[in-house]
Scaffold this motif. Structure first.
Motif: not given
Length: 315
Positions: A167, A179, A181-183, A256-259
């Motif tokens: 993450v 947010q 999550r994020t990218t 934050l999970p990374i999409e």
């Protein structure tokens, strides 16, 4: 001619240096030099060229090296044969562990193994996962607890202990914190903090970025996951860490999970396909200890202890 003289001779030949050989066999350099000199006197030939910065084998030394190794191997085989008859396990084991690892279950296994087999000398070595795997393949260590990004390191047997996603972790008030999550595109706008190359977390993140065709900017590195998190808490960047480490830092860090990024670290015990009896017994102790401990995240299905250990990977 004494066995220790052959052992010291082999150590100097393999290290190409009397000082490193002395460190390897745990005696003084003068002790190694003296014993090698005695061996040379007995054989009637100089085994090393000492004129340079390294100790190079002479033609006589090259001729003697193979026989010295064979002699020690024969003695060890004889000792092992007798121990097998008597039901004893002896010898030396070098166990590797990722630097700054907090998984004390391995220590529990070493403790129970030591009580059961006090005749085995155990050496514990810390290093990055990448270097530990290299040492295993070179037969420099017997067993290692490592983290990698693959299911199974090529050429090694492995017992998976746990796996978890990576993450991005940000402190309270960071622009990304709200947010959810994020990218990778989002992360590309910020300084990133990570473990060094060769660690499981870093390898998993780098592989995921490569698969996506992007190159991320790592501006800070720290040797321990807790230090990476601590730097992020102080606002020095976005931490790339495992989900469990981020959870330990709540509420100071938000995970934050990374999409679009399927990056996982896998914690495993790894060893070569050819093991000695002491290593086989230690593997059994490790498997029982990890099976009895609380799961670190999402462990792999536990194989039967009597069955061959599965070939899972490391994190």
């Amino acid at each position: 001619m004494e066995l220790r003289q052959l052992e010291y001779f082999i150590a100097v030949a393999e290290e190409a240096n009397f000082t490193r050989a002395a460190e390897r066999v745990h005696i003084s350099q003068s002790g190694v030099s003296s014993q090698v000199r005695q061996l040379e006197n007995e054989l009637g030939a100089q085994l090393f060229d000492r004129s340079g910065r390294t100790a190079r084998l002479t033609p006589a030394g090259i001729a003697a090296l193979e026989h010295a190794r064979a002699a020690l191997a024969s003695v060890e085989a004889a000792r092992q044969a007798v121990d097998d008859v008597n039901g004893l396990v002896r010898g030396k084991l070098v166990v590797g562990m990722v630097t700054a690892c907090t998984v004390t279950t391995l220590f529990d296994a070493l403790s129970t193994f030591h009580r059961s087999h006090p005749g085995v000398e155990i050496t514990l070595l810390e290093d990055t996962s990448e270097r530990l795997v290299e040492r295993l393949r070179a037969n420099m260590i017997d067993l290692a607890l490592v983290g990698t990004s693959v299911t199974n390191p090529a050429g090694l047997e492995a017992y998976e202990i746990a796996r978890e996603p990576l993450v991005a972790a940000v402190p309270v008030g960071h622009p990304l914190s709200s947010q959810g999550r994020t990218t990778l595109a989002d992360l590309g706008r910020y300084s990133l903090i990570s473990l060094p190359s060769g660690t499981g977390v870093r390898t998993a993140f780098d592989d995921a970025c490569t698969a996506m065709g992007v190159r991320m900017r790592i501006t800070l590195q720290a040797g321990a996951p807790a230090a990476v998190a601590d730097l992020a808490i102080r606002g020095l960047g976005v931490a790339i860490i495992s989900a469990s480490m981020a959870a330990q830092q709540a509420p100071w860090l938000t995970a934050l999970p990374i999409e679009g990024v399927e990056a996982e670290t896998v914690l495993s015990l790894v060893w070569t396909s050819v093991t000695n009896p002491a290593t086989q017994h230690l593997i059994g102790h490790c498997r029982r200890s990890f099976a009895a401990s609380r799961p670190l995240s999402h462990p792999a299905p536990e194989p039967e202890l009597s069955a061959p250990v599965s070939s899972y990977g490391s994190s």
